[in-house]
Design a protein around this motif. Structure first.
Motif, mmCIF file in Angstrom:
data_model
loop_
_atom_site.group_PDB
_atom_site.id
_atom_site.type_symbol
_atom_site.label_atom_id
_atom_site.label_comp_id
_atom_site.label_asym_id
_atom_site.label_seq_id
_atom_site.Cartn_x
_atom_site.Cartn_y
_atom_site.Cartn_z
ATOM 1 N N UNK A 97 0.785 -1.230 0.000
ATOM 2 C CA UNK A 97 0.000 0.000 0.000
ATOM 3 C C UNK A 97 0.815 1.277 0.000
ATOM 4 N N UNK A 98 2.135 1.166 -0.007
ATOM 5 C CA UNK A 98 2.985 2.357 -0.005
ATOM 6 C C UNK A 98 3.782 2.424 -1.303
ATOM 7 N N UNK A 99 4.255 3.620 -1.612
ATOM 8 C CA UNK A 99 5.112 3.805 -2.786
ATOM 9 C C UNK A 99 6.402 4.488 -2.363
ATOM 10 N N UNK A 132 7.409 -6.318 -5.563
ATOM 11 C CA UNK A 132 6.502 -5.238 -5.968
ATOM 12 C C UNK A 132 7.136 -4.030 -6.658
ATOM 13 N N UNK A 133 7.585 -4.230 -7.878
ATOM 14 C CA UNK A 133 8.163 -3.131 -8.646
ATOM 15 C C UNK A 133 7.119 -2.060 -8.968
ATOM 16 N N UNK A 134 5.835 -2.413 -8.906
ATOM 17 C CA UNK A 134 4.777 -1.436 -9.167
ATOM 18 C C UNK A 134 4.712 -0.355 -8.090
ATOM 19 N N UNK A 135 5.336 -0.573 -6.965
ATOM 20 C CA UNK A 135 5.306 0.397 -5.868
ATOM 21 C C UNK A 135 6.338 1.505 -6.014
ATOM 22 N N UNK A 136 7.107 1.491 -7.103
ATOM 23 C CA UNK A 136 8.109 2.533 -7.341
ATOM 24 C C UNK A 136 7.535 3.514 -8.358
ATOM 25 N N UNK A 137 7.560 4.789 -7.994
ATOM 26 C CA UNK A 137 6.993 5.836 -8.837
ATOM 27 C C UNK A 137 8.028 6.929 -9.078
ATOM 28 N N UNK A 156 -1.754 -0.522 -7.673
ATOM 29 C CA UNK A 156 -1.657 0.486 -6.608
ATOM 30 C C UNK A 156 -3.030 0.782 -6.010
ATOM 31 N N UNK A 157 -4.051 0.850 -6.859
ATOM 32 C CA UNK A 157 -5.417 1.062 -6.366
ATOM 33 C C UNK A 157 -5.876 -0.113 -5.514
ATOM 34 N N UNK A 158 -5.577 -1.324 -5.959
ATOM 35 C CA UNK A 158 -5.933 -2.515 -5.195
ATOM 36 C C UNK A 158 -5.319 -2.442 -3.807
ATOM 37 N N UNK A 159 -4.056 -2.076 -3.745
ATOM 38 C CA UNK A 159 -3.364 -2.026 -2.462
ATOM 39 C C UNK A 159 -3.824 -0.868 -1.585
ATOM 40 N N UNK A 160 -4.330 0.188 -2.194
ATOM 41 C CA UNK A 160 -4.811 1.310 -1.381
ATOM 42 C C UNK A 160 -6.311 1.181 -1.107
ATOM 43 N N UNK A 161 -6.886 0.091 -1.625
ATOM 44 C CA UNK A 161 -8.299 -0.231 -1.386
ATOM 45 C C UNK A 161 -9.250 0.815 -1.942
ATOM 46 N N UNK A 162 -8.878 1.477 -3.045
ATOM 47 C CA UNK A 162 -9.776 2.459 -3.646
ATOM 48 C C UNK A 162 -10.796 1.805 -4.564
#
Length: 171
Positions: A97-99, A132-137, A156-162
């Motif tokens: 849930x973090x980046x 989780x390479x998707x967590x790098x922005x 990222x949306x899945x992990x932030x529960x949006x």
């Protein structure tokens, strides 16, 4: 090159088919159907959904996409340079849930001027999602992703529960 110890399976997911590749008892690849740096299919070995650890990887990924799992516990065999392996190890430390930015990740591995090299290593991650390479922005927000920005945003949306993970589906 096909090795006798490699096996693969394909898992349907909300972001499209995922090819899971095992080498011996470890997961060595997780590739989206459209992914930059995806190796040729003939390197994946035989199709064998029952090969260890493919069953466990499929179960954990299913739970992840259902919003029920925030961390993976799978043996990994990630082949790359020493620098790439350092980056990939640091990726596993980014909390669910973090980046983090490429520059922050470069500082984390003790190489503060290597943000471009970190980005290149991030893009070569052979076990996406689990590592989780998707967590790098980027410093200005979302930047490239080997599986496409729409998949990165979905993860990222899945992990932030949006989104509701039970109903969300990209492909």
């Amino acid at each position: 090159m096909i090795t006798e110890t490699r096996a693969h399976t394909v898992l349907d997911s909300p972001i499209g088919p995922l090819t899971l590749v095992a080498e011996g008892d470890a997961l060595c690849g997780l590739y989206m159907n459209v992914q930059r740096h995806r190796p040729p299919g003939e390197t994946f070995g035989v199709h064998d959904p029952g090969a260890a650890p493919l069953g466990a990887a499929a179960e954990q990924l299913t739970a992840y996409f259902a919003g029920e799992l925030t961390g993976f516990d799978l043996p990994l065999a990630m082949h790359g340079t020493e620098f790439q392996r350092r980056v990939w190890a640091a990726l596993r430390e980014i909390p669910y849930g973090e980046t983090i930015t490429y520059g922050e990740l470069a500082r984390e591995i003790g190489n503060p001027t290597a943000s471009r090299a970190v980005g290149l290593a991030n893009g070569r991650n052979p076990v996406s999602i689990v590592v989780p390479c998707h967590r790098v922005v980027g410093t200005t927000g979302l930047t490239g992703y080997g599986g496409g920005l729409e998949r990165k945003r979905f993860l990222l949306d899945l992990e932030s529960r949006t989104e509701s993970p039970d109903e969300a589906r990209l492909f």
